[in-house]
Design a protein around this motif. Sequence first.
Motif, PDB file in Angstrom:
ATOM      1  N   ARG A  92      -9.013 -30.758 -21.619  1.00  0.00           N
ATOM      2  CA  ARG A  92      -8.291 -31.427 -22.712  1.00  0.00           C
ATOM      3  C   ARG A  92      -8.255 -30.584 -23.980  1.00  0.00           C
ATOM      4  NH1 ARG A  92     -13.181 -34.070 -22.184  1.00  0.00           N
ATOM      5  NH2 ARG A  92     -14.511 -34.180 -24.052  1.00  0.00           N
ATOM      6  N   TYR A  93      -9.211 -29.657 -24.130  1.00  0.00           N
ATOM      7  CA  TYR A  93      -9.242 -28.832 -25.332  1.00  0.00           C
ATOM      8  C   TYR A  93      -8.137 -27.769 -25.325  1.00  0.00           C
ATOM      9  CZ  TYR A  93     -13.775 -30.989 -26.132  1.00  0.00           C
ATOM     10  OH  TYR A  93     -14.782 -31.906 -26.343  1.00  0.00           O
ATOM     11  N   VAL A  94      -7.563 -27.524 -24.164  1.00  0.00           N
ATOM     12  CA  VAL A  94      -6.437 -26.587 -24.079  1.00  0.00           C
ATOM     13  C   VAL A  94      -5.202 -27.308 -23.532  1.00  0.00           C
ATOM     14  CG1 VAL A  94      -7.855 -24.516 -23.862  1.00  0.00           C
ATOM     15  CG2 VAL A  94      -7.241 -25.796 -21.801  1.00  0.00           C
ATOM     16  N   LEU A  95      -5.137 -28.617 -23.766  1.00  0.00           N
ATOM     17  CA  LEU A  95      -4.003 -29.468 -23.404  1.00  0.00           C
ATOM     18  C   LEU A  95      -3.828 -29.634 -21.893  1.00  0.00           C
ATOM     19  CD1 LEU A  95      -1.364 -28.237 -26.020  1.00  0.00           C
ATOM     20  CD2 LEU A  95      -3.115 -30.006 -26.273  1.00  0.00           C
ATOM     21  N   LEU A  96      -4.863 -29.322 -21.114  1.00  0.00           N
ATOM     22  CA  LEU A  96      -4.807 -29.525 -19.671  1.00  0.00           C
ATOM     23  C   LEU A  96      -5.551 -30.817 -19.340  1.00  0.00           C
ATOM     24  CD1 LEU A  96      -3.787 -28.255 -17.034  1.00  0.00           C
ATOM     25  CD2 LEU A  96      -5.983 -27.068 -16.837  1.00  0.00           C
ATOM     26  N   THR A  97      -4.892 -31.939 -19.587  1.00  0.00           N
ATOM     27  CA  THR A  97      -5.503 -33.251 -19.376  1.00  0.00           C
ATOM     28  C   THR A  97      -5.632 -33.536 -17.880  1.00  0.00           C
ATOM     29  OG1 THR A  97      -3.359 -34.360 -19.354  1.00  0.00           O
ATOM     30  CG2 THR A  97      -4.445 -34.104 -21.505  1.00  0.00           C
ATOM     31  N   PRO A  98      -6.531 -34.459 -17.491  1.00  0.00           N
ATOM     32  CA  PRO A  98      -6.666 -34.802 -16.068  1.00  0.00           C
ATOM     33  C   PRO A  98      -5.344 -35.225 -15.435  1.00  0.00           C
ATOM     34  CG  PRO A  98      -8.509 -35.696 -17.299  1.00  0.00           C
ATOM     35  CD  PRO A  98      -7.553 -35.130 -18.314  1.00  0.00           C
ATOM     36  N   LYS A  99      -4.526 -35.985 -16.151  1.00  0.00           N
ATOM     37  CA  LYS A  99      -3.242 -36.436 -15.617  1.00  0.00           C
ATOM     38  C   LYS A  99      -2.309 -35.255 -15.391  1.00  0.00           C
ATOM     39  CE  LYS A  99       0.581 -39.618 -16.538  1.00  0.00           C
ATOM     40  NZ  LYS A  99       1.138 -40.630 -17.481  1.00  0.00           N
ATOM     41  N   ARG A 100      -2.231 -34.384 -16.361  1.00  0.00           N
ATOM     42  CA  ARG A 100      -1.364 -33.206 -16.235  1.00  0.00           C
ATOM     43  C   ARG A 100      -1.865 -32.293 -15.124  1.00  0.00           C
ATOM     44  NH1 ARG A 100      -0.727 -28.540 -20.891  1.00  0.00           N
ATOM     45  NH2 ARG A 100       0.775 -27.245 -19.805  1.00  0.00           N
ATOM     46  N   PHE A 101      -3.179 -32.130 -15.025  1.00  0.00           N
ATOM     47  CA  PHE A 101      -3.751 -31.283 -13.996  1.00  0.00           C
ATOM     48  C   PHE A 101      -3.486 -31.853 -12.604  1.00  0.00           C
ATOM     49  CE2 PHE A 101      -7.291 -30.096 -11.197  1.00  0.00           C
ATOM     50  CZ  PHE A 101      -7.162 -28.720 -11.222  1.00  0.00           C
ATOM     51  N   ALA A 102      -3.648 -33.167 -12.447  1.00  0.00           N
ATOM     52  CA  ALA A 102      -3.425 -33.811 -11.148  1.00  0.00           C
ATOM     53  C   ALA A 102      -1.977 -33.653 -10.690  1.00  0.00           C
ATOM     54  CB  ALA A 102      -3.795 -35.290 -11.234  1.00  0.00           C
ATOM     55  N   ALA A 103      -1.035 -33.808 -11.636  1.00  0.00           N
ATOM     56  CA  ALA A 103       0.376 -33.651 -11.296  1.00  0.00           C
ATOM     57  C   ALA A 103       0.678 -32.216 -10.877  1.00  0.00           C
ATOM     58  CB  ALA A 103       1.235 -34.048 -12.492  1.00  0.00           C
ATOM     59  N   ALA A 104       0.125 -31.261 -11.616  1.00  0.00           N
ATOM     60  CA  ALA A 104       0.351 -29.852 -11.289  1.00  0.00           C
ATOM     61  C   ALA A 104      -0.285 -29.499  -9.955  1.00  0.00           C
ATOM     62  CB  ALA A 104      -0.220 -28.968 -12.400  1.00  0.00           C
ATOM     63  N   GLU A 105      -1.473 -30.022  -9.695  1.00  0.00           N
ATOM     64  CA  GLU A 105      -2.169 -29.733  -8.446  1.00  0.00           C
ATOM     65  C   GLU A 105      -1.414 -30.308  -7.246  1.00  0.00           C
ATOM     66  OE1 GLU A 105      -6.814 -29.434  -7.308  1.00  0.00           O
ATOM     67  OE2 GLU A 105      -6.132 -31.414  -7.957  1.00  0.00           O
ATOM     68  N   ALA A 106      -0.869 -31.526  -7.416  1.00  0.00           N
ATOM     69  CA  ALA A 106      -0.091 -32.147  -6.331  1.00  0.00           C
ATOM     70  C   ALA A 106       1.163 -31.328  -6.037  1.00  0.00           C
ATOM     71  CB  ALA A 106       0.281 -33.573  -6.720  1.00  0.00           C
ATOM     72  N   PHE A 107       1.838 -30.866  -7.076  1.00  0.00           N
ATOM     73  CA  PHE A 107       3.030 -30.037  -6.907  1.00  0.00           C
ATOM     74  C   PHE A 107       2.673 -28.741  -6.196  1.00  0.00           C
ATOM     75  CE2 PHE A 107       6.173 -26.940  -8.508  1.00  0.00           C
ATOM     76  CZ  PHE A 107       7.339 -27.593  -8.126  1.00  0.00           C
ATOM     77  N   PHE A 108       1.562 -28.158  -6.597  1.00  0.00           N
ATOM     78  CA  PHE A 108       1.070 -26.920  -6.014  1.00  0.00           C
ATOM     79  C   PHE A 108       0.782 -27.110  -4.523  1.00  0.00           C
ATOM     80  CE2 PHE A 108      -0.921 -22.805  -6.986  1.00  0.00           C
ATOM     81  CZ  PHE A 108      -1.685 -22.589  -5.837  1.00  0.00           C
ATOM     82  N   ALA A 109       0.105 -28.221  -4.181  1.00  0.00           N
ATOM     83  CA  ALA A 109      -0.279 -28.482  -2.792  1.00  0.00           C
ATOM     84  C   ALA A 109       0.938 -28.686  -1.902  1.00  0.00           C
ATOM     85  CB  ALA A 109      -1.193 -29.703  -2.735  1.00  0.00           C
ATOM     86  N   ARG A 110       1.990 -29.305  -2.446  1.00  0.00           N
ATOM     87  CA  ARG A 110       3.192 -29.568  -1.651  1.00  0.00           C
ATOM     88  C   ARG A 110       3.930 -28.290  -1.275  1.00  0.00           C
ATOM     89  NH1 ARG A 110       4.129 -33.730  -5.383  1.00  0.00           N
ATOM     90  NH2 ARG A 110       5.777 -32.516  -6.381  1.00  0.00           N
TER      91      ARG A 110
END
Length: 206
Positions: A92-110
């Motif tokens: 969160r200190y570098v704007l990588l919130t859990p929600k944003r990270f989860a969305a990016a990780e899901a996109f990455f996995a697909r």
Amino acid sequence: MSPPLPGPLAALEPLLGHYGYWAVGAVVFVEDFGVPAPGETILLAAGVYAGAGRLNVAAVAVIAFVAAVAGDNLGYVIGRTGGRAFVHRWGRYVLLTPKRFAAAEAFFARHGGQIVTVARFVEGLRQANGIIAGTTGMRWRRFLAFNALGAALWVGLWTTLAYLAGDHITAVYEEIRRYQPYVLLAAAVAVAGVAGLHVARRRRAC
């Protein structure tokens, strides 16, 4: 003496004018392991400077490429050693919130490993690219190959465009951003095709 940098690039003129290549390397490097920094913007500004003779375009490209790969690899180490818990605590200190990270990780996995290359051109994924590859357990050599390809394409595209466009780079950049989804799709297809050929050759060799 070159003219002032156009549009939003003007904000980087003091930094780039004072530190030159060091500014390019530092900003691109820190952006690529999650810190919100204007990596793409400073690359464009450096290309304009190179076109005006204030920097060497080859040096800008090499420094930006090395910084991009190094920054993403630091992100990979952070993700691989710290895992999701580390990202959720400090992201969160570098704007990588859990929600944003989860969305990016899901996109990455697909989309698999090829997304490492395409992610270089996507705001948000570019900054989290290495961290996500680390947390998902992607093999480092595979990550390095796709990451280096993405960095080369990203640096080559924006440095060359800025170098050639000069003071018109802001308008050119905005026009390209309008068609970015189509460019990304084409890039993804090209990368997938290369990867498919590589796999087919390995199977035939076995």
